[in-house]
Motif scaffolding. Structure first.
Motif, mmCIF file in Angstrom:
data_model
loop_
_atom_site.group_PDB
_atom_site.id
_atom_site.type_symbol
_atom_site.label_atom_id
_atom_site.label_comp_id
_atom_site.label_asym_id
_atom_site.label_seq_id
_atom_site.Cartn_x
_atom_site.Cartn_y
_atom_site.Cartn_z
ATOM 1 N N VAL A 299 0.873 -1.183 0.000
ATOM 2 C CA VAL A 299 0.000 0.000 0.000
ATOM 3 C C VAL A 299 0.908 1.231 0.000
ATOM 4 C CG1 VAL A 299 -1.742 1.303 1.270
ATOM 5 C CG2 VAL A 299 -1.839 -1.196 1.243
ATOM 6 N N LEU A 300 0.702 2.091 -0.983
ATOM 7 C CA LEU A 300 1.457 3.345 -1.079
ATOM 8 C C LEU A 300 0.494 4.479 -0.767
ATOM 9 C CD1 LEU A 300 3.325 2.583 -4.423
ATOM 10 C CD2 LEU A 300 4.224 2.321 -2.111
ATOM 11 N N GLU A 301 0.906 5.399 0.097
ATOM 12 C CA GLU A 301 -0.017 6.488 0.428
ATOM 13 C C GLU A 301 0.714 7.797 0.680
ATOM 14 O OE1 GLU A 301 -2.125 4.731 3.808
ATOM 15 O OE2 GLU A 301 -1.040 6.085 5.134
ATOM 16 N N GLU A 302 -0.042 8.872 0.521
ATOM 17 C CA GLU A 302 0.530 10.203 0.751
ATOM 18 C C GLU A 302 0.896 10.350 2.229
ATOM 19 O OE1 GLU A 302 -1.952 13.719 0.688
ATOM 20 O OE2 GLU A 302 -3.739 12.523 1.109
ATOM 21 N N PHE A 303 1.895 11.148 2.477
ATOM 22 C CA PHE A 303 2.333 11.429 3.850
ATOM 23 C C PHE A 303 1.500 12.573 4.406
ATOM 24 C CE2 PHE A 303 5.055 14.023 6.664
ATOM 25 C CZ PHE A 303 5.292 13.090 7.659
ATOM 26 N N LEU A 304 0.867 12.321 5.543
ATOM 27 C CA LEU A 304 0.055 13.351 6.204
ATOM 28 C C LEU A 304 0.838 13.951 7.362
ATOM 29 C CD1 LEU A 304 -3.477 11.663 6.371
ATOM 30 C CD2 LEU A 304 -2.635 13.281 4.665
ATOM 31 N N LYS A 305 0.930 15.257 7.382
ATOM 32 C CA LYS A 305 1.671 15.933 8.451
ATOM 33 C C LYS A 305 0.675 16.576 9.406
ATOM 34 C CE LYS A 305 5.496 19.178 9.188
ATOM 35 N NZ LYS A 305 6.257 18.330 10.080
ATOM 36 N N GLY A 306 0.712 16.148 10.646
ATOM 37 C CA GLY A 306 -0.195 16.687 11.653
ATOM 38 C C GLY A 306 0.208 16.155 13.012
ATOM 39 N N GLU A 307 -0.751 16.057 13.909
ATOM 40 C CA GLU A 307 -0.475 15.523 15.242
ATOM 41 C C GLU A 307 -1.257 14.225 15.443
ATOM 42 O OE1 GLU A 307 -0.084 16.984 19.890
ATOM 43 O OE2 GLU A 307 -0.609 18.437 18.333
ATOM 44 N N GLU A 308 -0.556 13.215 15.950
ATOM 45 C CA GLU A 308 -1.178 11.898 16.113
ATOM 46 C C GLU A 308 -2.117 11.861 17.317
ATOM 47 O OE1 GLU A 308 1.199 8.310 15.604
ATOM 48 O OE2 GLU A 308 2.798 9.556 14.776
ATOM 49 N N LEU A 309 -3.084 10.963 17.235
ATOM 50 C CA LEU A 309 -4.028 10.740 18.320
ATOM 51 C C LEU A 309 -4.474 9.285 18.285
ATOM 52 C CD1 LEU A 309 -6.099 11.708 20.523
ATOM 53 C CD2 LEU A 309 -7.632 12.289 18.650
ATOM 54 N N SER A 310 -4.420 8.629 19.437
ATOM 55 C CA SER A 310 -4.937 7.266 19.562
ATOM 56 C C SER A 310 -6.307 7.349 20.218
ATOM 57 C CB SER A 310 -3.999 6.411 20.432
ATOM 58 O OG SER A 310 -2.713 6.341 19.862
ATOM 59 N N TYR A 311 -7.321 6.797 19.530
ATOM 60 C CA TYR A 311 -8.707 6.879 20.003
ATOM 61 C C TYR A 311 -9.249 5.457 20.111
ATOM 62 C CZ TYR A 311 -13.548 8.536 20.376
ATOM 63 O OH TYR A 311 -14.822 8.802 20.807
ATOM 64 N N PHE A 312 -9.779 5.106 21.292
ATOM 65 C CA PHE A 312 -10.197 3.731 21.571
ATOM 66 C C PHE A 312 -11.704 3.650 21.803
ATOM 67 C CE2 PHE A 312 -5.826 4.219 22.768
ATOM 68 C CZ PHE A 312 -5.223 3.050 22.339
#
Length: 422
Positions: free
Chosen positions: A181-194
């Motif tokens: 899988v090839l995908e664009e790089f997203l620049k932002g802030e990560e968040l883990s949501y459960f």
């Protein structure tokens, strides 16, 4: 009730820790467990890929509910196997486990249900992938389709690097992956949501921010996770509403339409860009080390949550959280994430007082002759809770200094983004 937890890491120790606090728990076993779970559960050494053996243990121990910690047995169908034998299992079936087990499956779910994610292409032939890369901007993200023990994702700084990584994957670098899988790089802030999910409903089950890079300041290669804090400082009410409506609910509806309603923990790895959430990946289980901080914050009886979830009765539970911030710092063996040292004794563990605000969750450890030794790359999770997140981190660092383990290292800046904003 009698519970079995499958797995041997920090996540499984944290789950055992929370289950063991319940007055409703009668018996707790961990297969195979570690030196930490041994103190609160009966460890039973077995290969968790051998489902027949796992089933035999469960029957012998009169287990009511099985909680599956790691992703691999879920992807390989342990839930289906045990349910066919009338065992209650907390975790998704094999088909639904493709949300983590196949990145191509997950991306197609996004595409077919208008779930925001990075633009992408899926390829099984190098020439087609190369054409896609040539039309892309760098950096570009290259992902092996299947499970790769945290080593299947590379952020390539140049198109040439992307071609090399792609060719390696398509040439069989990972047994699980014949596609890339090839995908664009997203620049932002990560968040883990459960969320915790049954066939009828779901509940929010905490937020956290993981720190994947091995070095301070988020530098160096990716790891399984060097530490985490909770709650994530960038989760607002309005952002949460977008996450539920644009990502979680369309995914759960899609799985129902496919005839395989999702059940268990679902962990959305998100990138937040200009207050908008984008799905980077799904994990079909609790995160590690996020689980460690969430189990410290959870006030509701985990036995109740899992019992009701396996009865598709989650509507009847109210999940409550401690208001404290919580942080975990992972103590790793020297050399990690490359070739790391093993079988090194860890002394001074008794120097750390454990209580409701301070815990040591074991990961890669074992006990021999009443001594604790290292086994894995990630060895211990030093976890602390406090109203002030910086104080929680300082307490974790103080506890780590009490260990003074020369065969390991850790990051001192876990939670730096959140602490900077305090």
């Amino acid at each position: 009730m009698n519970f079995a937890v499958i797995g041997s890491g920090g996540r499984e120790h944290a789950i055992c820790y929370k289950l063991s606090q319940s007055a409703k728990l009668n018996k707790l076993i961990c297969i195979p467990g570690n030196a930490g779970t041994k103190k609160i559960a009966e460890n039973i050494i077995a290969n968790i890929s051998d489902f027949e053996m796992v089933y035999k243990i469960i029957k012998e121990k009169n287990i009511d509910i099985v909680v599956v910690g790691p992703e691999e047995p879920l992807v390989n169908g342990i839930t289906d196997f045990l349910k066919k034998r009338s065992i209650r299992v907390f975790g998704p079936d094999k088909f639904a486990s493709q949300l983590e087990g196949s990145k191509a499956f997950m991306k197609n779910i996004c595409k077919n249900n208008n779930i925001p994610t990075a633009s992408f292409g899926i390829f099984d032939k190098f020439n087609d992938a190369e054409n896609f890369i040539n039309k892309s901007k760098s950096p570009i993200v290259v992902k092996a389709d299947g499970l790769a023990a945290g080593k299947g994702v590379v952020i390539c700084k140049s198109l040439e690097e992307a071609k090399i990584e792609t060719k390696e994957i398509l040439n069989g670098k990972f047994k699980s992956s014949s596609k890339v899988v090839l995908e664009e790089f997203l620049k932002g802030e990560e968040l883990s949501y459960f969320v915790v999910v049954d066939k009828n409903s779901y509940h929010f089950f905490g937020s956290a921010q993981d720190h994947k890079k091995v070095g301070e300041g988020d530098k160096g290669p990716n790891t399984g996770g060097m530490g985490a804090y909770s709650p994530a400082i960038n989760l607002t009410d309005s952002l949460e509403e977008k996450i539920k409506k644009k990502i979680i609910e369309p995914t759960l509806l899609a799985m129902k339409k496919l005839g395989h309603p999702y059940t268990g923990f679902l962990y959305a790895g998100l990138m937040i860009i200009k207050k908008e959430p984008y799905l980077i990946e799904y994990n079909i289980r609790m995160g590690d080390p996020e689980c460690q901080v969430l189990m410290m914050k959870l006030k509701t009886d985990l036995v109740d949550v899992i019992d009701l979830a396996t009865k598709n009765d989650l509507n009847n539970v109210k999940i409550k959280w401690d208001n404290n911030g919580c942080i975990t710092i992972v103590l790793c063996a020297n050399g990690y994430p490359g070739n790391y040292v093993k079988d090194k004794e860890i002394k001074n563990l008794n120097n750390i007082v454990v209580d409701e605000y301070n815990q040591i969750f074991h990961a890669g450890t074992y006990e021999k002759n009443n001594k604790i030794f290292s086994l894995g790359g990630r060895v211990l999770n030093i976890t602390c809770s406090n109203q002030n997140l910086e104080k929680a981190r300082n307490q974790s660092l103080t506890n780590l200094k009490k260990l003074n383990w020369n065969d390991g290292f850790y990051r001192k800046d876990i939670g730096w983004r959140a602490i900077k904003k305090l």
